[in-house]
Design a protein around this motif. Structure first.
Motif, PDB file in Angstrom:
ATOM      1  N   THR A 143       4.485   9.934  -7.295  1.00  0.00           N
ATOM      2  CA  THR A 143       5.525  10.130  -8.308  1.00  0.00           C
ATOM      3  C   THR A 143       4.906  10.368  -9.678  1.00  0.00           C
ATOM      4  O   THR A 143       5.337  11.256 -10.425  1.00  0.00           O
ATOM      5  CB  THR A 143       6.471   8.912  -8.345  1.00  0.00           C
ATOM      6  OG1 THR A 143       7.042   8.735  -7.042  1.00  0.00           O
ATOM      7  CG2 THR A 143       7.584   9.104  -9.361  1.00  0.00           C
ATOM      8  N   ARG A 144       3.875   9.603 -10.014  1.00  0.00           N
ATOM      9  CA  ARG A 144       3.196   9.805 -11.303  1.00  0.00           C
ATOM     10  C   ARG A 144       2.547  11.190 -11.376  1.00  0.00           C
ATOM     11  O   ARG A 144       2.571  11.828 -12.419  1.00  0.00           O
ATOM     12  CB  ARG A 144       2.129   8.728 -11.506  1.00  0.00           C
ATOM     13  CG  ARG A 144       2.705   7.421 -11.948  1.00  0.00           C
ATOM     14  CD  ARG A 144       1.609   6.457 -12.356  1.00  0.00           C
ATOM     15  NE  ARG A 144       2.199   5.177 -12.681  1.00  0.00           N
ATOM     16  CZ  ARG A 144       1.653   4.010 -12.396  1.00  0.00           C
ATOM     17  NH1 ARG A 144       0.495   3.967 -11.786  1.00  0.00           N
ATOM     18  NH2 ARG A 144       2.259   2.897 -12.722  1.00  0.00           N
ATOM     19  N   GLN A 145       1.958  11.627 -10.274  1.00  0.00           N
ATOM     20  CA  GLN A 145       1.339  12.948 -10.257  1.00  0.00           C
ATOM     21  C   GLN A 145       2.396  14.030 -10.503  1.00  0.00           C
ATOM     22  O   GLN A 145       2.153  14.989 -11.236  1.00  0.00           O
ATOM     23  CB  GLN A 145       0.601  13.190  -8.938  1.00  0.00           C
ATOM     24  CG  GLN A 145      -0.629  12.327  -8.748  1.00  0.00           C
ATOM     25  CD  GLN A 145      -1.653  12.557  -9.838  1.00  0.00           C
ATOM     26  OE1 GLN A 145      -1.969  13.680 -10.192  1.00  0.00           O
ATOM     27  NE2 GLN A 145      -2.157  11.481 -10.397  1.00  0.00           N
ATOM     28  N   GLN A 146       3.572  13.873  -9.898  1.00  0.00           N
ATOM     29  CA  GLN A 146       4.654  14.833 -10.104  1.00  0.00           C
ATOM     30  C   GLN A 146       5.107  14.826 -11.562  1.00  0.00           C
ATOM     31  O   GLN A 146       5.366  15.879 -12.148  1.00  0.00           O
ATOM     32  CB  GLN A 146       5.835  14.507  -9.189  1.00  0.00           C
ATOM     33  CG  GLN A 146       5.585  14.810  -7.736  1.00  0.00           C
ATOM     34  CD  GLN A 146       6.736  14.347  -6.843  1.00  0.00           C
ATOM     35  OE1 GLN A 146       7.539  13.506  -7.229  1.00  0.00           O
ATOM     36  NE2 GLN A 146       6.781  14.905  -5.639  1.00  0.00           N
ATOM     37  N   MET A 147       5.197  13.625 -12.145  1.00  0.00           N
ATOM     38  CA  MET A 147       5.583  13.517 -13.546  1.00  0.00           C
ATOM     39  C   MET A 147       4.566  14.224 -14.435  1.00  0.00           C
ATOM     40  O   MET A 147       4.934  14.958 -15.366  1.00  0.00           O
ATOM     41  CB  MET A 147       5.707  12.041 -13.952  1.00  0.00           C
ATOM     42  CG  MET A 147       6.909  11.344 -13.355  1.00  0.00           C
ATOM     43  SD  MET A 147       6.915   9.550 -13.642  1.00  0.00           S
ATOM     44  CE  MET A 147       6.779   9.457 -15.411  1.00  0.00           C
ATOM     45  N   LEU A 148       3.288  14.012 -14.184  1.00  0.00           N
ATOM     46  CA  LEU A 148       2.239  14.640 -14.987  1.00  0.00           C
ATOM     47  C   LEU A 148       2.289  16.168 -14.867  1.00  0.00           C
ATOM     48  O   LEU A 148       2.144  16.888 -15.859  1.00  0.00           O
ATOM     49  CB  LEU A 148       0.860  14.122 -14.590  1.00  0.00           C
ATOM     50  CG  LEU A 148       0.590  12.656 -14.956  1.00  0.00           C
ATOM     51  CD1 LEU A 148      -0.703  12.163 -14.316  1.00  0.00           C
ATOM     52  CD2 LEU A 148       0.562  12.477 -16.470  1.00  0.00           C
ATOM     53  N   ARG A 149       2.499  16.668 -13.652  1.00  0.00           N
ATOM     54  CA  ARG A 149       2.613  18.107 -13.459  1.00  0.00           C
ATOM     55  C   ARG A 149       3.834  18.635 -14.198  1.00  0.00           C
ATOM     56  O   ARG A 149       3.802  19.716 -14.796  1.00  0.00           O
ATOM     57  CB  ARG A 149       2.689  18.449 -11.967  1.00  0.00           C
ATOM     58  CG  ARG A 149       1.329  18.483 -11.288  1.00  0.00           C
ATOM     59  CD  ARG A 149       1.403  19.102  -9.901  1.00  0.00           C
ATOM     60  NE  ARG A 149       2.144  18.283  -8.951  1.00  0.00           N
ATOM     61  CZ  ARG A 149       1.648  17.244  -8.296  1.00  0.00           C
ATOM     62  NH1 ARG A 149       0.389  16.887  -8.462  1.00  0.00           N
ATOM     63  NH2 ARG A 149       2.381  16.557  -7.447  1.00  0.00           N
ATOM     64  N   ARG A 165       0.831  -1.197   0.000  1.00  0.00           N
ATOM     65  CA  ARG A 165       0.000   0.000   0.000  1.00  0.00           C
ATOM     66  C   ARG A 165       0.869   1.252   0.000  1.00  0.00           C
ATOM     67  O   ARG A 165       0.622   2.204  -0.744  1.00  0.00           O
ATOM     68  CB  ARG A 165      -0.944   0.007   1.208  1.00  0.00           C
ATOM     69  CG  ARG A 165      -1.971   1.146   1.172  1.00  0.00           C
ATOM     70  CD  ARG A 165      -2.567   1.437   2.531  1.00  0.00           C
ATOM     71  NE  ARG A 165      -1.589   1.814   3.530  1.00  0.00           N
ATOM     72  CZ  ARG A 165      -0.986   3.013   3.604  1.00  0.00           C
ATOM     73  NH1 ARG A 165      -1.241   3.943   2.733  1.00  0.00           N
ATOM     74  NH2 ARG A 165      -0.122   3.266   4.562  1.00  0.00           N
ATOM     75  N   GLU A 166       1.922   1.254   0.825  1.00  0.00           N
ATOM     76  CA  GLU A 166       2.825   2.407   0.893  1.00  0.00           C
ATOM     77  C   GLU A 166       3.518   2.634  -0.449  1.00  0.00           C
ATOM     78  O   GLU A 166       3.640   3.769  -0.908  1.00  0.00           O
ATOM     79  CB  GLU A 166       3.873   2.203   1.992  1.00  0.00           C
ATOM     80  CG  GLU A 166       3.322   2.296   3.391  1.00  0.00           C
ATOM     81  CD  GLU A 166       4.333   1.863   4.444  1.00  0.00           C
ATOM     82  OE1 GLU A 166       5.496   1.528   4.089  1.00  0.00           O
ATOM     83  OE2 GLU A 166       3.950   1.842   5.632  1.00  0.00           O
ATOM     84  N   LEU A 167       3.983   1.549  -1.084  1.00  0.00           N
ATOM     85  CA  LEU A 167       4.650   1.671  -2.381  1.00  0.00           C
ATOM     86  C   LEU A 167       3.692   2.167  -3.453  1.00  0.00           C
ATOM     87  O   LEU A 167       4.061   2.988  -4.295  1.00  0.00           O
ATOM     88  CB  LEU A 167       5.272   0.332  -2.790  1.00  0.00           C
ATOM     89  CG  LEU A 167       6.479  -0.109  -1.964  1.00  0.00           C
ATOM     90  CD1 LEU A 167       6.872  -1.543  -2.301  1.00  0.00           C
ATOM     91  CD2 LEU A 167       7.654   0.841  -2.173  1.00  0.00           C
ATOM     92  N   ALA A 168       2.450   1.664  -3.440  1.00  0.00           N
ATOM     93  CA  ALA A 168       1.452   2.109  -4.414  1.00  0.00           C
ATOM     94  C   ALA A 168       1.160   3.598  -4.224  1.00  0.00           C
ATOM     95  O   ALA A 168       1.036   4.345  -5.207  1.00  0.00           O
ATOM     96  CB  ALA A 168       0.170   1.287  -4.278  1.00  0.00           C
ATOM     97  N   GLU A 169       1.094   4.049  -2.981  1.00  0.00           N
ATOM     98  CA  GLU A 169       0.857   5.465  -2.694  1.00  0.00           C
ATOM     99  C   GLU A 169       2.035   6.314  -3.176  1.00  0.00           C
ATOM    100  O   GLU A 169       1.856   7.374  -3.774  1.00  0.00           O
ATOM    101  CB  GLU A 169       0.641   5.652  -1.188  1.00  0.00           C
ATOM    102  CG  GLU A 169       0.158   7.023  -0.799  1.00  0.00           C
ATOM    103  CD  GLU A 169      -0.198   7.084   0.682  1.00  0.00           C
ATOM    104  OE1 GLU A 169       0.432   7.899   1.383  1.00  0.00           O
ATOM    105  OE2 GLU A 169      -1.085   6.326   1.110  1.00  0.00           O
ATOM    106  N   GLN A 170       3.243   5.812  -2.943  1.00  0.00           N
ATOM    107  CA  GLN A 170       4.444   6.510  -3.387  1.00  0.00           C
ATOM    108  C   GLN A 170       4.477   6.571  -4.917  1.00  0.00           C
ATOM    109  O   GLN A 170       4.798   7.612  -5.499  1.00  0.00           O
ATOM    110  CB  GLN A 170       5.678   5.795  -2.846  1.00  0.00           C
ATOM    111  CG  GLN A 170       6.975   6.497  -3.130  1.00  0.00           C
ATOM    112  CD  GLN A 170       8.152   5.741  -2.526  1.00  0.00           C
ATOM    113  OE1 GLN A 170       8.012   4.688  -1.905  1.00  0.00           O
ATOM    114  NE2 GLN A 170       9.345   6.268  -2.723  1.00  0.00           N
TER     115      GLN A 170
END
Length: 191
Positions: free
Chosen positions: A180-186, A171-176
């Motif tokens: 990370t994907r959100q940062q990439m998209l931004r 769960r922690e890795l999926a959240e991380q």
């Protein structure tokens, strides 16, 4: 699977510390206080945010200080849930009286398994149906002690707890990964 009343699986149970007045933070205080607000979504105690107080506010510190392996059960309010006291909790930490402090008999019950069992929807349904109090819902110690829990062997509990830890790590890795994907998209939008 057989169920056993919680009373037969504990070494002891005690109420959290009763403060005589409102808790005013004392940043240099040597004792830390666990309150309901200090339990996060993952049912973990957020150590960095614990309120500090001076020893004069703690009656009988030897009895009231939390120890690794104990389980906190939030007995007042609408969040009837449990969390384990682990090694990250500083030695001079006490829980407020809205918690019951459970000490499992570790020959019969692992603390992490107890937390899972209490937080499981079957136990939660039972607890909700046994709430007392009209203004502030609460679970008394007597009621909590009669909670029927599934009691697999201690070996099965060890395996189960290992799986719980792996699921939590996943769960922690999926959240991380999500963050990370959100940062990439931004980053893509900003370029």
């Amino acid at each position: 699977m057989q169920t056993t009343p919680l009373s037969q699986l504990l070494e002891s149970i005690r109420a959290g510390h009763q403060f005589r007045s409102r808790i005013d933070p004392e940043p240099e205080g040597e004792y830390r206080i666990v309150q309901g607000k200090d339990i996060n979504r993952s049912r973990k105690i957020v150590v960095d945010e614990l309120t500090r107080v001076e020893q004069r506010h703690i009656k009988d510190p030897e009895r009231n200080c939390l120890r690794p392996g104990e389980v906190l059960f939030m007995a007042r309010g609408t969040r009837l849930m449990a969390t384990v006291v682990d090694e990250t909790i500083p030695p001079q930490t006490v829980a407020v009286s809205s918690f019951h402090v459970l000490v499992p008999n570790t020959d019969l019950l692992l603390p992490e398994y107890l937390v899972w069992a209490i937080n499981d929807e079957t136990a939660q349904s039972w607890l909700v149906s046994n709430i007392s109090g009209t203004t502030i819902p609460m679970i008394t110690q007597k009621t909590l002690l009669s909670l029927p829990l599934p009691t697999p062997s201690i070996q099965s509990q060890h395996r189960f707890v290992q799986l719980l830890r792996l699921a939590e790590k996943e769960r922690e890795l999926a959240e991380q990964l999500y963050k990370t994907r959100q940062q990439m998209l931004r980053g893509i939008l900003q370029s």
